[in-house]
Design a protein around this motif. Structure first.
Motif, PDB file in Angstrom:
ATOM      1  N   SER A 273       3.934   7.434 -15.594  1.00 53.55           N
ATOM      2  CA  SER A 273       3.718   8.520 -14.877  1.00 53.55           C
ATOM      3  C   SER A 273       3.949   7.779 -13.329  1.00 53.55           C
ATOM      4  O   SER A 273       3.673   6.700 -13.099  1.00 53.55           O
ATOM      5  CB  SER A 273       2.471   9.262 -14.834  1.00 53.55           C
ATOM      6  N   VAL A 274       4.412   8.851 -12.550  1.00 49.81           N
ATOM      7  CA  VAL A 274       4.479   8.269 -11.214  1.00 49.81           C
ATOM      8  C   VAL A 274       3.158   8.050 -10.394  1.00 49.81           C
ATOM      9  O   VAL A 274       3.022   6.792  -9.787  1.00 49.81           O
ATOM     10  CB  VAL A 274       5.185   9.296 -10.221  1.00 49.81           C
ATOM     11  N   ALA A 275       2.308   8.495 -10.806  1.00 45.59           N
ATOM     12  CA  ALA A 275       0.683   8.454 -10.293  1.00 45.59           C
ATOM     13  C   ALA A 275       0.365   6.872 -10.692  1.00 45.59           C
ATOM     14  O   ALA A 275      -0.325   6.380  -9.957  1.00 45.59           O
ATOM     15  CB  ALA A 275      -0.046   9.481 -10.857  1.00 45.59           C
ATOM     16  N   ALA A 276       0.862   6.480 -11.907  1.00 43.84           N
ATOM     17  CA  ALA A 276       0.111   5.190 -12.207  1.00 43.84           C
ATOM     18  C   ALA A 276       1.163   4.034 -11.851  1.00 43.84           C
ATOM     19  O   ALA A 276       0.677   2.874 -11.815  1.00 43.84           O
ATOM     20  CB  ALA A 276       0.661   5.079 -13.853  1.00 43.84           C
ATOM     21  N   LEU A 277       2.276   4.354 -11.187  1.00 37.84           N
ATOM     22  CA  LEU A 277       2.794   3.140 -10.409  1.00 37.84           C
ATOM     23  C   LEU A 277       2.079   2.683  -9.182  1.00 37.84           C
ATOM     24  O   LEU A 277       1.236   3.266  -8.610  1.00 37.84           O
ATOM     25  CB  LEU A 277       4.338   3.541 -10.018  1.00 37.84           C
ATOM     26  N   PRO A 278       2.382   1.201  -9.155  1.00 39.98           N
ATOM     27  CA  PRO A 278       1.596   0.394  -8.111  1.00 39.98           C
ATOM     28  C   PRO A 278       2.031   1.037  -6.734  1.00 39.98           C
ATOM     29  O   PRO A 278       3.334   1.400  -6.480  1.00 39.98           O
ATOM     30  CB  PRO A 278       1.807  -0.779  -8.383  1.00 39.98           C
ATOM     31  N   ARG A 279       1.436   0.839  -5.720  1.00 46.14           N
ATOM     32  CA  ARG A 279       1.727   1.405  -4.296  1.00 46.14           C
ATOM     33  C   ARG A 279       2.927   0.350  -3.927  1.00 46.14           C
ATOM     34  O   ARG A 279       3.034  -0.775  -3.956  1.00 46.14           O
ATOM     35  CB  ARG A 279       0.797   1.256  -3.463  1.00 46.14           C
ATOM     36  N   ARG A 280       3.933   1.181  -3.495  1.00 40.60           N
ATOM     37  CA  ARG A 280       5.124   0.314  -3.084  1.00 40.60           C
ATOM     38  C   ARG A 280       5.285   0.057  -1.568  1.00 40.60           C
ATOM     39  O   ARG A 280       4.460   0.579  -0.802  1.00 40.60           O
ATOM     40  CB  ARG A 280       6.557   1.308  -3.362  1.00 40.60           C
ATOM     41  N   PRO A 281       5.956  -0.697  -0.969  1.00 43.05           N
ATOM     42  CA  PRO A 281       6.005  -1.313   0.459  1.00 43.05           C
ATOM     43  C   PRO A 281       6.426   0.048   1.241  1.00 43.05           C
ATOM     44  O   PRO A 281       7.064   1.096   0.761  1.00 43.05           O
ATOM     45  CB  PRO A 281       6.969  -2.292   0.516  1.00 43.05           C
ATOM     46  N   PRO A 282       6.128  -0.038   2.466  1.00 44.72           N
ATOM     47  CA  PRO A 282       6.361   1.156   3.451  1.00 44.72           C
ATOM     48  C   PRO A 282       7.848   1.530   3.267  1.00 44.72           C
ATOM     49  O   PRO A 282       8.942   0.793   3.041  1.00 44.72           O
ATOM     50  CB  PRO A 282       6.206   0.570   4.931  1.00 44.72           C
ATOM     51  N   LEU A 283       8.081   2.643   3.566  1.00 40.76           N
ATOM     52  CA  LEU A 283       9.439   3.527   3.357  1.00 40.76           C
ATOM     53  C   LEU A 283      10.568   2.604   4.188  1.00 40.76           C
ATOM     54  O   LEU A 283      11.796   2.688   3.760  1.00 40.76           O
ATOM     55  CB  LEU A 283       9.591   4.652   3.282  1.00 40.76           C
ATOM     56  N   ALA A 284      10.366   2.635   5.240  1.00 39.91           N
ATOM     57  CA  ALA A 284      11.152   1.862   6.276  1.00 39.91           C
ATOM     58  C   ALA A 284      11.661   0.446   5.806  1.00 39.91           C
ATOM     59  O   ALA A 284      12.717   0.058   6.014  1.00 39.91           O
ATOM     60  CB  ALA A 284      10.509   1.845   7.420  1.00 39.91           C
TER      61      ALA A 284
ATOM     62  N   ALA B 180      13.616   7.872   3.746  1.00 36.10           N
ATOM     63  CA  ALA B 180      12.856   7.015   4.386  1.00 36.10           C
ATOM     64  C   ALA B 180      12.485   7.490   5.752  1.00 36.10           C
ATOM     65  O   ALA B 180      13.289   8.150   6.477  1.00 36.10           O
ATOM     66  CB  ALA B 180      13.384   5.502   4.487  1.00 36.10           C
ATOM     67  N   ALA B 181      11.208   7.186   6.330  1.00 37.36           N
ATOM     68  CA  ALA B 181      10.847   7.899   7.503  1.00 37.36           C
ATOM     69  C   ALA B 181      11.780   7.103   8.616  1.00 37.36           C
ATOM     70  O   ALA B 181      11.916   5.789   8.710  1.00 37.36           O
ATOM     71  CB  ALA B 181       9.432   7.587   7.706  1.00 37.36           C
ATOM     72  N   PRO B 182      12.305   8.101   9.637  1.00 37.11           N
ATOM     73  CA  PRO B 182      13.040   7.342  10.696  1.00 37.11           C
ATOM     74  C   PRO B 182      12.192   6.430  11.716  1.00 37.11           C
ATOM     75  O   PRO B 182      11.231   6.940  12.078  1.00 37.11           O
ATOM     76  CB  PRO B 182      13.835   8.434  11.298  1.00 37.11           C
ATOM     77  N   THR B 183      12.913   5.388  12.091  1.00 37.80           N
ATOM     78  CA  THR B 183      12.240   4.779  13.217  1.00 37.80           C
ATOM     79  C   THR B 183      12.542   5.113  14.640  1.00 37.80           C
ATOM     80  O   THR B 183      13.587   5.362  14.999  1.00 37.80           O
ATOM     81  CB  THR B 183      12.688   3.220  13.173  1.00 37.80           C
ATOM     82  N   VAL B 184      11.705   5.630  15.453  1.00 30.68           N
ATOM     83  CA  VAL B 184      11.795   6.168  16.639  1.00 30.68           C
ATOM     84  C   VAL B 184      11.399   5.250  17.698  1.00 30.68           C
ATOM     85  O   VAL B 184      10.109   4.978  17.723  1.00 30.68           O
ATOM     86  CB  VAL B 184      11.179   7.596  16.657  1.00 30.68           C
ATOM     87  N   LEU B 185      12.128   5.014  18.703  1.00 27.54           N
ATOM     88  CA  LEU B 185      11.663   4.246  19.706  1.00 27.54           C
ATOM     89  C   LEU B 185      11.549   5.060  20.884  1.00 27.54           C
ATOM     90  O   LEU B 185      12.309   5.792  21.363  1.00 27.54           O
ATOM     91  CB  LEU B 185      12.703   3.023  20.140  1.00 27.54           C
ATOM     92  N   VAL B 186      10.313   4.808  21.754  1.00 29.31           N
ATOM     93  CA  VAL B 186       9.853   5.403  23.103  1.00 29.31           C
ATOM     94  C   VAL B 186      10.034   4.586  24.059  1.00 29.31           C
ATOM     95  O   VAL B 186       9.145   3.744  24.188  1.00 29.31           O
ATOM     96  CB  VAL B 186       8.455   6.128  22.986  1.00 29.31           C
ATOM     97  N   THR B 187      10.815   4.857  25.059  1.00 32.20           N
ATOM     98  CA  THR B 187      10.901   3.959  26.239  1.00 32.20           C
ATOM     99  C   THR B 187       9.958   4.668  27.074  1.00 32.20           C
ATOM    100  O   THR B 187      10.139   5.689  27.160  1.00 32.20           O
ATOM    101  CB  THR B 187      12.320   3.680  26.562  1.00 32.20           C
TER     102      THR B 187
ATOM    103  N   LYS C 263       2.667   7.831  16.405  1.00 36.50           N
ATOM    104  CA  LYS C 263       1.761   6.998  15.430  1.00 36.50           C
ATOM    105  C   LYS C 263       0.957   7.678  14.580  1.00 36.50           C
ATOM    106  O   LYS C 263       0.529   7.095  13.774  1.00 36.50           O
ATOM    107  CB  LYS C 263       0.971   6.029  16.440  1.00 36.50           C
ATOM    108  N   GLU C 264       0.445   8.703  14.849  1.00 40.56           N
ATOM    109  CA  GLU C 264      -0.294   9.882  14.286  1.00 40.56           C
ATOM    110  C   GLU C 264       0.340  10.374  12.909  1.00 40.56           C
ATOM    111  O   GLU C 264      -0.003  11.093  12.097  1.00 40.56           O
ATOM    112  CB  GLU C 264      -0.897  10.785  14.980  1.00 40.56           C
ATOM    113  N   ARG C 265       1.765  10.248  12.830  1.00 48.14           N
ATOM    114  CA  ARG C 265       2.548  11.080  11.965  1.00 48.14           C
ATOM    115  C   ARG C 265       3.280   9.928  11.119  1.00 48.14           C
ATOM    116  O   ARG C 265       4.506  10.080  10.981  1.00 48.14           O
ATOM    117  CB  ARG C 265       3.568  12.110  12.471  1.00 48.14           C
ATOM    118  N   THR C 266       2.713   8.927  10.491  1.00 53.11           N
ATOM    119  CA  THR C 266       3.009   7.982   9.462  1.00 53.11           C
ATOM    120  C   THR C 266       3.820   8.359   8.371  1.00 53.11           C
ATOM    121  O   THR C 266       4.862   7.835   7.803  1.00 53.11           O
ATOM    122  CB  THR C 266       2.145   7.074   9.233  1.00 53.11           C
TER     123      THR C 266
END
Length: 299
Positions: free
Chosen positions: A23-34, A49-56, A71-74
């Motif tokens: 099951s999906v629940a049994a799978l080990p934790r994978r690396p971050p989506l990015a 995958a979560a998009p990478t956003v740069l704030v200048t 940062k609060e919305r990982t």
């Protein structure tokens, strides 16, 4: 019938037994989506995958708020920040995702730009008050810009550098925060330090609109250091809101609009003025899709 070639793709999951169904629940934790998206780019399994956003300008008062919100919305974004000095980096936490660079030097900002999906521009020239002003004696203070930090160099050339760099790496959207008042060349803000700051901001906005990159241009009213999320937000065009009593908006609400603009097609390729009603004067804005749908101007 053509032969079928079987391709094996080794997904980045350790301890997975390919001979057993789990099951999906049994799978080990994978690396971050990015991270996995970069390693296996092109496979549809990583399309979410979560998009990478740069704030200048992440060290500024509004920039800090945008960076913090991201940062609060990982689960939604991978945040990056760009600041001008090491001191500014430490001020916002000193994380490895904060880069130090000078927007007036294209090469110095490329490490921050590489690999991003979206860019939020919050850099701006800042006028300084000349020393010696005594408010008890009446009159008005005088302002100046430091050498090399005039609006032409920061709000025009610096923003142009950012737009060009972001375009070169194929970003999907650029959000640019400007200011209301740009339709009036005689606006008082232009006289500060003889910088014509709104003139140069408007020039950068026009350059972005003509760049071919999907964009959102937010021309904020007077910025308030108030808590966000409690006011009804208003959008307009061509400085029409300056003729009303609603000419201000909390920085936190501007920051939220920047992030929401990345999530709705209704915000793309649009430019608008942004202000807010006083607290309790109307329902707090929660439906940002509806807010962006009110915008009709592309510049």
């Amino acid at each position: 019938m053509a032969a079928v070639t079987r391709v094996s793709v080794h997904l980045p999951f350790s301890n997975v037994n390919p001979t057993r169904r789990r099951s999906v629940a049994a799978l080990p934790r994978r690396p971050p989506l990015a991270e996995t998206a970069n390693r296996y780019r092109g496979f549809s399994i990583f399309a979410m995958a979560a998009p990478t956003v740069l704030v200048t300008g992440a060290g500024g008062r509004t920039g800090q708020l945008v960076y913090k919100k991201l940062k609060e919305r990982t689960d939604q974004f991978v945040a990056r920040g760009l600041v001008r000095t090491e001191e500014s980096k430490e001020k916002i936490g000193g994380a490895d995702d904060v880069f130090v660079g000078d927007i007036r030097d294209s090469s110095s900002i490329m490490p921050a730009i590489e690999g991003i999906d979206a860019l939020i521009i919050l850099t701006s020239a800042v006028p300084k008050m000349k020393p010696g002003f005594d408010p008890t004696k009446g009159g008005r203070p005088e302002f100046y810009f430091e050498d090399g930090a005039y609006p032409e160099q920061v709000d025009w050339l610096g923003q142009k550098n950012q737009i060009d760099a972001a375009k070169s790496v194929g970003v999907k959207q650029i959000v640019l925060v400007g200011s209301m008042g740009g339709t009036n060349p005689n606006h008082p803000l232009n006289s500060l330090g003889n910088g014509n700051i709104l003139v140069w901001k408007r020039k950068a906005e026009e350059y972005l609109a003509n760049s071919g990159v999907p964009y959102t241009i937010i021309r904020a009213g007077g910025l308030l250091d108030k808590e966000g999320g409690h006011r009804e937000l208003l959008v307009g065009k061509d400085d029409e809101l300056l003729a009303t009593e609603t000419k201000t908006v909390p920085r936190s609400d501007v920051a939220e609009v920047c992030i929401q603009a990345l999530q709705f097609a209704e915000a793309k390729n649009k430019a608008f003025d942004l202000a807010s009603k006083p607290e309790e004067a109307g329902p707090a804005t929660k439906d940002f899709k509806a807010l962006f749908s009110q915008v009709t101007a592309s510049f």
